[in-house]
Design a protein around this motif. Structure first.
Motif, short mmCIF file in Angstrom:
data_model
loop_
_atom_site.label_atom_id
_atom_site.label_comp_id
_atom_site.label_asym_id
_atom_site.label_seq_id
_atom_site.Cartn_x
_atom_site.Cartn_y
_atom_site.Cartn_z
N SER A 66 72.58 11.06 67.20
CA SER A 66 72.37 10.00 66.21
C SER A 66 71.58 8.86 66.84
O SER A 66 71.70 8.58 68.04
N SER A 67 70.76 8.19 66.04
CA SER A 67 69.88 7.14 66.55
C SER A 67 70.63 5.83 66.70
O SER A 67 71.49 5.48 65.90
N VAL B 9 69.80 1.67 67.73
CA VAL B 9 68.90 0.56 68.04
C VAL B 9 69.75 -0.60 68.54
O VAL B 9 70.77 -0.94 67.92
N CYS C 74 73.36 9.51 72.18
CA CYS C 74 72.51 9.03 71.10
C CYS C 74 71.05 9.37 71.39
O CYS C 74 70.60 9.34 72.54
N ASP C 75 70.31 9.70 70.32
CA ASP C 75 68.91 10.08 70.49
C ASP C 75 68.17 9.83 69.17
O ASP C 75 68.51 10.45 68.16
N PRO C 76 67.21 8.88 69.21
CA PRO C 76 66.80 8.08 70.36
C PRO C 76 67.66 6.82 70.48
O PRO C 76 68.35 6.42 69.54
N VAL D 96 66.81 2.94 71.16
CA VAL D 96 65.66 2.04 71.11
C VAL D 96 66.15 0.62 71.28
O VAL D 96 67.17 0.22 70.71
N GLN E 179 64.70 5.38 75.03
CA GLN E 179 63.43 6.10 74.86
C GLN E 179 62.27 5.16 74.56
O GLN E 179 61.11 5.50 74.79
N THR F 100 62.90 6.38 64.64
CA THR F 100 64.22 6.92 64.28
C THR F 100 64.16 7.93 63.14
O THR F 100 65.20 8.30 62.58
N ALA G 68 67.34 3.90 61.40
CA ALA G 68 68.38 4.03 62.43
C ALA G 68 69.74 4.32 61.82
O ALA G 68 70.10 3.73 60.79
N ARG G 69 70.48 5.18 62.47
CA ARG G 69 71.86 5.45 62.03
C ARG G 69 72.78 4.29 62.41
O ARG G 69 73.68 3.93 61.65
#
Length: 364
Positions: A187-188, A190, A210-212, A214, A232, A251, A255-256
């Protein structure tokens, strides 16, 4: 006993290291010789806004050290133990009983009243009170009195400069991700703001898979640190409204999870624009009043979280962070810049000008 402490005499005034007197421990109190103390934005914001009638005051709430004495009713902590000091809680209210002491009903009285819950202060000078017990410790000092509830035993070989920030800033950032969001791998995430709290959230996001991950941060050196810790991408908020488009692209449409450490109204508006439907927006920063477009919250089904102290139970969570550090998965030491205790004003300048991510005062 006579100790040295960094005393503030006026709201927003300087930290001045001088002698004060510290009481002996009460039945459930612990006397700790401080070996290191982190400097946190909460110390500075509290110092700036502290009521003049509660001055002089000793701040500091990320202390670590060695126990020198304990009160007669203390159990589980003995002289010679190495400990981290964290926030205080009552242990009896519904939130404490449920394992969420950061939301203790007595949080303010125990941590931000300028004294103990009964109004007394353990510090004095020449018979006049010096306000203390900040976060149950006031650890900008050579020694501090804490309560057994906000004293966590740690391994004796853990470096003090690593241990100290665990009690608040690191716990807040990491706990926000690991305790509150509990993201699924892939899951993203930020993170807005790459100070000590934000970078702790970054490291926790990497641990959680988590991916990505940010980061949005104005200081180039901190963006570089974020990338070296596993983010990332790291974006400059000076890019303005282009930030939202960049985050949506990075994302995969939004973003999640977004963790904000700034409380900047401008950044929070952009965060809402960069969040996917039914995403999580977490506020961790202490700042000015902010407002949201309610229709945007409703139409996206946004889950809005307010988190303090990482929603952590320190007695459980701090050992978990130490284990991750020892595994090489949570390199807290890379955030730390150390300063001699007597140079506390230099540490404060480092935090304010961005040259020190997590200043830590070290004592002999």
């Amino acid at each position: 006993m006579r100790i040295r402490a960094a005393v503030t005499d006026t709201p927003g005034g300087p930290f001045t290291v001088r002698e004060v007197d510290l009481e002996v421990p009460r039945p459930r109190e612990v006397l700790v010789r401080i070996t290191a103390a982190g400097v946190c934005h909460t110390d500075l914001s509290s110092q700036a806004a502290w009521p003049a009638e509660l001055m002089p005051m000793v701040f500091g709430h990320e202390g670590t050290g060695v126990v020198e004495a304990v009160g007669a009713a203390v159990t589980g902590i003995t002289p010679g133990d190495h400990v981290v000091l964290t926030f205080h809680s009552c242990g009896a209210c519904a939130q404490c009983a449920a394992g969420h002491p950061a939301y203790c009903r007595s949080m303010r009285a125990l941590n931000a009243s300028g004294g103990r819950a009964d109004g007394s202060t353990p510090l004095s000078w020449g018979g006049a009170p010096v306000r203390g017990a900040f976060f149950g410790q006031s650890s900008f000092a050579t020694h501090a009195l804490a309560h057994e509830r906000n004293t966590v035993r740690i391994p004796a070989d853990l470096p003090p400069a690593v241990a100290a920030p665990l009690g608040c800033g690191v716990q807040t950032g990491a706990g926000t991700v690991l305790n509150r969001l509990r993201p699924e791998p892939g899951s993203s995430l930020v993170v807005i703001g790459a100070g000590g709290v934000g970078l702790s959230a970054v490291m926790a996001g990497v641990v959680a898979g988590c991916d990505p991950v940010v980061v949005v941060e104005p200081v180039a050196s901190r963006r570089a640190v974020a990338v070296s810790l596993g983010a990332q991408a790291a974006l400059d908020p000076a890019d303005g409204d282009g930030i939202v488009a960049a985050l949506l692209d990075l994302t995969g449409g939004g973003a999640r999870h977004i963790v904000d450490t700034t409380s900047s109204p401008e950044m929070l508006a952009r965060a809402l624009g960069a969040l996917r439907h039914r995403g999580d927006l977490v506020l961790t920063g202490i700042g000015t009043e902010v407002s949201f477009d309610v229709m945007s919250l409703l139409s996206k089904g946004v889950r809005l979280h307010g988190v303090i102290e990482g929603d952590a139970d320190p007695a459980r969570f701090i050992p978990e962070l130490i284990a991750l550090y020892r595994q090489g998965r949570f390199p807290v030491d890379r955030l730390v810049t150390t300063f001699p205790f007597e140079d506390i004003e230099a540490a404060v300048r480092g935090m304010r000008d961005g040259t020190a991510i997590k200043p830590v005062l070290v004592l002999d």
